[in-house]
Motif scaffolding. Sequence first.
Motif, PDB file in Angstrom:
ATOM      1  N   ARG A   4       0.856  -1.186   0.000  1.00  4.46           N
ATOM      2  CA  ARG A   4       0.000   0.000   0.000  1.00  4.46           C
ATOM      3  C   ARG A   4       0.888   1.230   0.000  1.00  4.46           C
ATOM      4  N   ARG A   5       0.460   2.213  -0.759  1.00  8.53           N
ATOM      5  CA  ARG A   5       1.229   3.441  -0.847  1.00  8.53           C
ATOM      6  C   ARG A   5       0.256   4.611  -0.726  1.00  8.53           C
ATOM      7  N   LEU A   6       0.719   5.657  -0.057  1.00  8.93           N
ATOM      8  CA  LEU A   6      -0.136   6.843   0.086  1.00  8.93           C
ATOM      9  C   LEU A   6      -0.184   7.582  -1.249  1.00  8.93           C
ATOM     10  N   GLU A  44      -3.697  10.110  -8.787  1.00 11.61           N
ATOM     11  CA  GLU A  44      -2.582   9.228  -9.080  1.00 11.61           C
ATOM     12  C   GLU A  44      -3.027   7.766  -9.004  1.00 11.61           C
ATOM     13  N   ALA A  45      -3.839   7.465  -7.999  1.00 14.76           N
ATOM     14  CA  ALA A  45      -4.291   6.081  -7.834  1.00 14.76           C
ATOM     15  C   ALA A  45      -5.125   5.633  -9.035  1.00 14.76           C
ATOM     16  N   MET A  46      -5.961   6.537  -9.530  1.00 18.25           N
ATOM     17  CA  MET A  46      -6.788   6.175 -10.691  1.00 18.25           C
ATOM     18  C   MET A  46      -5.919   6.020 -11.932  1.00 18.25           C
ATOM     19  N   ALA A  47      -4.901   6.867 -12.049  1.00 15.53           N
ATOM     20  CA  ALA A  47      -3.982   6.729 -13.178  1.00 15.53           C
ATOM     21  C   ALA A  47      -3.251   5.387 -13.093  1.00 15.53           C
ATOM     22  N   GLU A  48      -2.801   5.044 -11.889  1.00 10.92           N
ATOM     23  CA  GLU A  48      -2.110   3.759 -11.714  1.00 10.92           C
ATOM     24  C   GLU A  48      -3.053   2.592 -12.014  1.00 10.92           C
ATOM     25  N   GLU A  55     -11.933   2.313  -3.573  1.00 13.92           N
ATOM     26  CA  GLU A  55     -12.961   1.826  -4.492  1.00 13.92           C
ATOM     27  C   GLU A  55     -12.722   2.353  -5.907  1.00 13.92           C
ATOM     28  N   ALA A  56     -12.174   3.543  -6.004  1.00  7.26           N
ATOM     29  CA  ALA A  56     -11.883   4.095  -7.334  1.00  7.26           C
ATOM     30  C   ALA A  56     -10.865   3.228  -8.066  1.00  7.26           C
ATOM     31  N   VAL A  57      -9.909   2.696  -7.321  1.00  8.12           N
ATOM     32  CA  VAL A  57      -8.908   1.822  -7.928  1.00  8.12           C
ATOM     33  C   VAL A  57      -9.578   0.565  -8.493  1.00  8.12           C
ATOM     34  N   GLU A  58     -10.506   0.017  -7.730  1.00  9.34           N
ATOM     35  CA  GLU A  58     -11.218  -1.181  -8.210  1.00  9.34           C
ATOM     36  C   GLU A  58     -12.135  -0.857  -9.379  1.00  9.34           C
ATOM     37  N   LEU A  59     -12.901   0.212  -9.226  1.00 11.09           N
ATOM     38  CA  LEU A  59     -13.895   0.514 -10.262  1.00 11.09           C
ATOM     39  C   LEU A  59     -13.235   0.969 -11.561  1.00 11.09           C
ATOM     40  N   THR A  60     -12.070   1.590 -11.458  1.00 11.07           N
ATOM     41  CA  THR A  60     -11.348   1.950 -12.687  1.00 11.07           C
ATOM     42  C   THR A  60     -10.973   0.681 -13.452  1.00 11.07           C
ATOM     43  N   GLN A  61     -10.493  -0.304 -12.733  1.00  8.43           N
ATOM     44  CA  GLN A  61     -10.109  -1.553 -13.410  1.00  8.43           C
ATOM     45  C   GLN A  61     -11.351  -2.272 -13.942  1.00  8.43           C
ATOM     46  N   LEU A  62     -12.408  -2.242 -13.130  1.00  6.11           N
ATOM     47  CA  LEU A  62     -13.654  -2.850 -13.600  1.00  6.11           C
ATOM     48  C   LEU A  62     -14.162  -2.138 -14.856  1.00  6.11           C
ATOM     49  N   ALA A  63     -13.974  -0.817 -14.892  1.00  3.81           N
ATOM     50  CA  ALA A  63     -14.456  -0.041 -16.039  1.00  3.81           C
ATOM     51  C   ALA A  63     -13.831  -0.548 -17.340  1.00  3.81           C
ATOM     52  N   TYR A  66     -13.859  16.281  -7.016  1.00  6.01           N
ATOM     53  CA  TYR A  66     -12.755  17.055  -6.449  1.00  6.01           C
ATOM     54  C   TYR A  66     -12.126  16.358  -5.251  1.00  6.01           C
ATOM     55  N   LEU A  67     -12.994  15.845  -4.390  1.00  2.00           N
ATOM     56  CA  LEU A  67     -12.501  15.204  -3.170  1.00  2.00           C
ATOM     57  C   LEU A  67     -11.679  13.967  -3.521  1.00  2.00           C
ATOM     58  N   LEU A  68     -12.188  13.180  -4.423  1.00  2.00           N
ATOM     59  CA  LEU A  68     -11.495  11.963  -4.841  1.00  2.00           C
ATOM     60  C   LEU A  68     -10.164  12.314  -5.500  1.00  2.00           C
ATOM     61  N   ALA A  69     -10.183  13.348  -6.330  1.00  2.00           N
ATOM     62  CA  ALA A  69      -8.983  13.722  -7.074  1.00  2.00           C
ATOM     63  C   ALA A  69      -7.879  14.214  -6.148  1.00  2.00           C
ATOM     64  N   HIS A  70      -8.260  14.913  -5.091  1.00  2.00           N
ATOM     65  CA  HIS A  70      -7.269  15.697  -4.343  1.00  2.00           C
ATOM     66  C   HIS A  70      -6.983  15.220  -2.930  1.00  2.00           C
ATOM     67  N   THR A  71      -7.645  14.188  -2.475  1.00  2.00           N
ATOM     68  CA  THR A  71      -7.276  13.664  -1.163  1.00  2.00           C
ATOM     69  C   THR A  71      -6.431  12.414  -1.352  1.00  2.00           C
ATOM     70  N   ALA A  72      -5.698  12.055  -0.317  1.00  2.00           N
ATOM     71  CA  ALA A  72      -4.791  10.914  -0.421  1.00  2.00           C
ATOM     72  C   ALA A  72      -5.215   9.803   0.535  1.00  2.00           C
ATOM     73  N   GLU A  73      -5.042   8.588   0.089  1.00  2.00           N
ATOM     74  CA  GLU A  73      -5.282   7.407   0.928  1.00  2.00           C
ATOM     75  C   GLU A  73      -4.157   6.429   0.634  1.00  2.00           C
ATOM     76  N   ALA A  74      -3.920   5.522   1.579  1.00  2.00           N
ATOM     77  CA  ALA A  74      -2.957   4.454   1.307  1.00  2.00           C
ATOM     78  C   ALA A  74      -3.708   3.348   0.571  1.00  2.00           C
ATOM     79  N   VAL A  75      -3.291   3.091  -0.653  1.00  2.00           N
ATOM     80  CA  VAL A  75      -4.004   2.075  -1.440  1.00  2.00           C
ATOM     81  C   VAL A  75      -3.021   1.132  -2.125  1.00  2.00           C
ATOM     82  N   ASP A  76      -3.562  -0.019  -2.454  1.00  2.00           N
ATOM     83  CA  ASP A  76      -2.800  -1.025  -3.187  1.00  2.00           C
ATOM     84  C   ASP A  76      -3.336  -1.045  -4.616  1.00  2.00           C
ATOM     85  N   VAL A  77      -2.468  -0.793  -5.573  1.00  2.28           N
ATOM     86  CA  VAL A  77      -2.932  -0.835  -6.966  1.00  2.28           C
ATOM     87  C   VAL A  77      -2.281  -2.026  -7.650  1.00  2.28           C
TER      88      VAL A  77
END
Lengths: 360, 308
Positions: free
Chosen positions: A3-5, A10-14, A135-143, A160-171
Amino acid sequence: MTRRLMEGSEAMAEAAVASGCRFFAGYPMTPFTELLEHLARRLPEVGGVCINAESELEAVGMAWGALATGARAATGSTGQGLSLMQESFSEITLAELPLVVFNMARGQSDYFQATRGGGHGDYRHIVLAPMDIAEAVELTQLAFHLADRWRNPVLVYGDYLLAHTAEAVDVSPMTFAPLPPKDWAVDGSLGGTSRSRTVSSLGVGKVNRPGGGIPAHFEAVVPKQAAITAEEVRVETGFLDDAQHVVVAFGTPAKFVRYVVGQLRAEGVHVGFVRPISLWPFPYEAVAAAAEGVRSVMVFEINGGQMVDDVRIGVQGKAPVVSIGGISTDGSGFGVGPLLDVEVIRGRVEAVVSGQEVPA
Amino acid sequence: MTAERSIVPTGSPPASAHRVAELTPDLLLTEEHQMCPGCGEPLALRVLLDTLSQLGVAQRTVAVMGIGCYTSFSGTMDLDLVQALHGRAPSVATGVKRMLPDRVVFTMQGDGDMVNEGLQEVVHTAARGESVTAVLLNNGVFGETGGHMTATSVIGQRTKNTLEGRDAEYHGHPIRIGDLLATLDGSAYVARGSVHNAGAVARTKRMVRRAFESQLRGEGFSFVEILTMCPTGWFVPTAEGPGYMDDTLGQVHTMGELKARPGGGPSDHASGALAPEARPGGGPSDHASGALAPEARPGGGPEGGVGR
Ligand SMILES: Cc1ncc(C[n+]2csc(CCOP(=O)(O)OP(=O)(O)O)c2C)c(N)n1
Ligand code: SF4
Ligand SMILES: [Mg+2]
């Protein structure tokens, strides 16, 4: 699993890169810009291409061309940029190309645009609305998977919130059911063989293999909507057993609503929630079931009242439907306004539960 | 006054005729087309398809088509093909080429499609130096919608929405798109041909060949504009199409090579058909005046030398 912050952009791009997306074209606009920036950096590293298109019209056109070759490709913008792309969205759906579109929206006012489409004709895009970065990481791949599975565009509704806040996620790349080969794609190899291929929204083939023509093509593509509706509804529900009130919300505000509902439940208030994850196909059945025997169905959305229409269709008059959201933004018009606040949402839900007017 | 009219059936050859040679291009799936009698677009198509056959690239070519009368060629060209929306072929071609960089990619667009609806597409694609060849069929009208003014219609041209002729004060001035594109650093080859007589067809064919050769050498964006007759949209008798074109469009959109990179293939130089020295490097300064100096048109425009 590592997991990376990461910021949501960035997470959606990854996640797009992990899905095998190798082409992206876009035009900067807040809060979509960072997604474009990350893809401009990442795609060349994996042998892909990202073009800073001269406008959103060209961005979607470039993605169209890349998709026609069988590549996984995407474009995106905010709702404003997507408005410019609508002619292509409609026709690319008829061309049955698996486009993925990111709407990093300025709030939730693009619900109609996303689910009804601003373009002409009988088209629908599958719309997935993540509530947080994981969830954005999952749904992007599902998309990307669903776009290929149905040969139909899929829109990921961020904000905006999704784009600009950070979470630790596994992509890490997700695995999905196998897909059929893209034998419809053009690679230039069949010229002069009498078997050359055409990718077209008009459904017209070559004179030696004409296809059914335009009306037959429309009639052939449109029924996919019923099949998608039958198979791709996604929804999360909670606390619905013995609920007397239900709150419906989507996207990042739904996470706030879910938290508020959890708090109220802990205090003994009989309230539950429904969170549409797919905005189209909309979870009408889940809403209908939740509305059975309740005193109110509240809709919290940060716009002038859009999803409330779908909720009403789902509720079918079984319970009063009350809008408890509204227009709310920061001074720039891009960002998060005062309504997206746990205390404020809680106040509005409590007001309805106790039979008062919703505070303006 | 009574005029005698006779209708000549063209659906099949006259009884007395017999075929002496088969000249249908290899890449045409049918000998028939759905265009008006006297239309120049099928001639331009033939020039294009013959060139692709001769270059031996048919099995690594992707066509991207615009929307206009020529869209019906989408079904008759035996090429892998992507149908784009009106004006959008250059961006679609960009996406194709970026994913398939070793393939030959070209667009076919009309003046309405390219110079009206999609002007910024072609300008930016040229400026990016995108390695695609854009083929413009310029007839100075929206043929398909029934003969309306486009951005290339010339002053005085009568169309359905310039009934008294295009008036510069009221309707503005025509755009010489080839000249505009030649000013951009990303364009490597720019030429304007025509199909109004046999000599023009032969010259245009060499231009098309040089444009594709430029793409094959990876020089950047290549562009061939082909003036095509549209007797229907010009409201002139079929037989008068070529002459009308020569007198009107041909005077403004003058034929010739506007830009070529000095490294062009030796075989073409040897032919002497298109003097490359006319525009070595074809720099922007050549075009800054907006007018085409006569020496910039080796072999002259339609008024001179086209019959060679
Ligand atoms: C967005 C859009 N606007 C308008 C049209 C209608 N339309 C179809 S063909 C055409 C004109 C085509 O003109 P041109 O590209 O010059 O081709 P021609 O018919 O002259 O060969 C127009 C305006 C369209 N298809 N799409
Ligand atoms: S309208 Fe003009 S361009 Fe169209 S087919 Fe007829 S002659 Fe050709
Ligand atoms: Mg035209």
